[in-house]
Design a protein around this motif. Structure first.
Motif, short mmCIF file in Angstrom:
data_model
loop_
_atom_site.label_atom_id
_atom_site.label_comp_id
_atom_site.label_asym_id
_atom_site.label_seq_id
_atom_site.Cartn_x
_atom_site.Cartn_y
_atom_site.Cartn_z
N ILE A 1 -4.47 -2.76 -16.40
CA ILE A 1 -4.35 -1.87 -17.56
C ILE A 1 -5.65 -1.07 -17.60
O ILE A 1 -6.68 -1.51 -18.09
N LYS A 2 -5.54 0.14 -17.06
CA LYS A 2 -6.74 0.93 -16.77
C LYS A 2 -6.94 2.00 -17.85
O LYS A 2 -6.02 2.71 -18.23
N LEU B 1 0.82 -1.21 0.00
CA LEU B 1 0.00 0.00 0.00
C LEU B 1 0.86 1.27 0.00
O LEU B 1 0.44 2.31 -0.52
N LYS B 2 2.06 1.18 0.54
CA LYS B 2 2.99 2.32 0.51
C LYS B 2 3.84 2.29 -0.76
O LYS B 2 4.07 3.32 -1.38
N TRP B 3 4.30 1.10 -1.15
CA TRP B 3 5.17 0.96 -2.32
C TRP B 3 4.47 1.42 -3.60
O TRP B 3 5.08 2.01 -4.49
N ARG B 4 3.17 1.15 -3.70
CA ARG B 4 2.46 1.49 -4.93
C ARG B 4 2.39 3.00 -5.16
O ARG B 4 2.20 3.45 -6.29
N ASP B 5 2.55 3.78 -4.09
CA ASP B 5 2.51 5.24 -4.22
C ASP B 5 3.81 5.83 -4.73
O ASP B 5 3.87 7.01 -5.09
N LEU C 1 8.18 -5.81 -8.59
CA LEU C 1 8.57 -4.65 -7.79
C LEU C 1 8.50 -3.38 -8.64
O LEU C 1 8.02 -2.34 -8.18
N MET C 2 8.97 -3.45 -9.88
CA MET C 2 8.90 -2.29 -10.75
C MET C 2 7.44 -1.91 -11.04
O MET C 2 7.09 -0.72 -11.08
N ALA C 3 6.59 -2.91 -11.23
CA ALA C 3 5.18 -2.64 -11.50
C ALA C 3 4.46 -2.05 -10.28
O ALA C 3 3.37 -1.49 -10.42
N TYR D 1 -0.87 1.78 -16.32
CA TYR D 1 -0.55 0.44 -15.83
C TYR D 1 -0.39 0.50 -14.31
O TYR D 1 0.67 0.88 -13.80
N GLN D 2 -1.42 0.10 -13.61
CA GLN D 2 -1.44 0.23 -12.16
C GLN D 2 -1.21 -1.13 -11.48
O GLN D 2 -1.70 -2.17 -11.96
#
Length: 458
Positions: free
Chosen positions: A452-453, A38-42, A148-150, A121-122
């Motif tokens: 893929i939004k 939840l933190k990494w995605r930001d 991790l990159m995604a 690309y979320q």
């Protein structure tokens, strides 16, 4: 309390004993990974990249220790272990360099007036990675780096025999600056694994393993509507065409069958040889396979080390015996040697036919199956007859024709021409048919587990 013990297949000596986690303990690791996600995605792709680069540097700095551990756990040649570490570092570097551009938002248009659209690309969340023992570092790394990159987190269930390598990889990732809970290594049984697949916090499942394991995990994931990537077994065919350079074909056929002690999904396993060059190829190939030096995987002169375990060695030996009982002929090798360790010699089988394990199935060890074809067309037919479709190869002096055959007729995900190799960060990796679905490497793996939004603007 249940435990597992890792054993050196070259010496039969115990390495380490580990406690198997309960379902509650494993679930707690999954929940911690989700919280870290939840933190990494930001973080932006550009902010994630330096962490991946730091992991690559950390791997290179500990290459000798990693290679030594992999050799002790799985019996792979020490020099192969060092190469594996470098491949893994290169994957992290490639992902860090190209990921931000490959995953960047894309401008599109929509509607008759050409209104503005956006494709983004979320990340999805936690990806559950189930990996085998034959490449103890590379298998988890190719999943980990891409996800991790995604922006995803990753929970790894590694093969029990290389538990130490999985834990060491996590330790180095944390030392390189990766948030501690974002990559988890869990030691669990199959029942707990099935329960995790169905857990709502697991958003995708990837497996490298046998087609049987793939069917089981795919069914569990499908029941929970989870996307999967499956990199499964294969029985890769290498075609020796009528115009092949026999010296080149033999060189890469020996390399392709014995790489990683013959325990590679994209090993050259079936050698489909046209009648015109059959005898010349077989004579030269068997001569070189007979001269292979088998022994201590830490010794510089060793060309073939032990198999990963006695169980794996016994499986291969039984496949050979069963093939011989049905009419196959052994040209070299084929006998379990006396002494300590899970050793099996370089082996060549011929006079093969459907219904034999050496013809139909994957032999995950240093056993080559030679199959005679009438001509080039017949060789291509025999290659595609397999239920598998991961990789393959073509030996021919006519490179343009070989490319045309590879492109238009070879029913596999990858084809090598006049060469052999395992994987490259810049080229897609994956197969078709019973060899699975989905792709890793080449940028494709970074988009397997993303949302893929589409965003429509007025």
């Amino acid at each position: 309390m249940t435990t597992i013990t890792t054993v050196n297949p070259a010496t039969n000596q115990t390495i380490e004993t580990y406690t198997v986690m309960t379902k509650d303990q494993a679930t707690a690791k999954l929940e911690a990974c989700h919280k870290a996600f939840l933190k990494w995605r930001d973080r932006s792709h550009a902010d994630r990249a330096p962490v991946l680069t730091a992991i690559a540097a950390k791997l290179r700095a500990h290459a000798d220790d990693l290679a030594d551990l992999m050799t002790r756990e799985t019996g792979k040649l020490l020099q192969d272990g060092r190469q594996e570490v470098e491949i893994c570092a290169a994957i992290f570097d490639y992902t860090a360099k190209h990921g931000p551009d490959l995953l960047a938002d894309e401008e599109r248009t929509h509607g008759t007036r050409g209104a503005r659209g956006l494709v983004t690309y979320q990340p999805l969340g936690v990806i559950y990675s189930i990996q085998p023992w034959n490449f103890p570092l590379y298998q988890p790394v190719r999943v980990l780096a891409a996800n991790l990159m995604a922006g995803n987190g990753c929970v790894l269930k590694h093969a029990t025999i290389c538990t130490g390598t999985g834990l060491y990889l996590r330790k180095l990732c944390i030392q390189a600056g990766l948030p501690a809970d974002l990559f988890q290594v869990i030691i669990i049984d199959h029942d707990t694994s099935d329960a995790l697949i169905e857990h709502p916090l697991v958003r995708g499942v990837t497996l490298t393993g046998s087609d049987g394991a793939g069917r089981h995990v795919s069914a569990k994931a499908a029941g929970a509507l989870k996307k999967t990537v499956m990199e499964l077994g294969s029985n890769d065919a290498y075609l020796v065409l009528e115009d092949a350079d026999i010296e080149v074909a033999v060189k890469y056929s020996v390399m392709g069958r014995l790489y990683n002690n013959g325990q590679t999904c994209v090993s050259a396993k079936r050698f489909i040889v046209t009648d015109a060059v059959h005898d010349a190829f077989v004579d030269a190939y068997v001569a070189q396979m007979r001269e292979i030096t088998m022994g201590d995987p830490t010794a510089s002169g060793t060309q073939l080390g032990p198999m990963s375990s006695k169980d794996q060695r016994d499986t291969v030996a039984k496949q050979v015996r069963d093939s011989v009982a049905k009419g196959a002929r052994v040209l070299c090798g084929g006998e379990v040697p006396d002494g300590t360790g899970a050793y099996y010699p370089a082996t060549v089988l011929t006079d093969l036919a459907p219904g034999m394990p050496a013809y139909d199935d994957e032999i995950f060890g240093p056993v080559a199956s030679v199959i005679r074809a009438r001509d080039d067309e017949d060789a291509m037919r025999l290659a595609n007859e397999s239920r598998y479709g991961l990789g393959g190869g073509i030996f021919s002096k006519d490179e343009d024709r070989a490319v045309a055959l590879a492109r238009n007729h070879f029913d596999t995900g990858m084809v090598r021409i006049n060469s052999f190799g395992a994987a490259d960060p810049n080229m897609p990796f994956g197969g078709v048919k019973d060899s699975g679905h989905g792709r890793e490497h080449g940028g494709f793996g970074m988009k397997e587990f993303v949302n893929i939004k589409a965003i429509f603007l007025p």
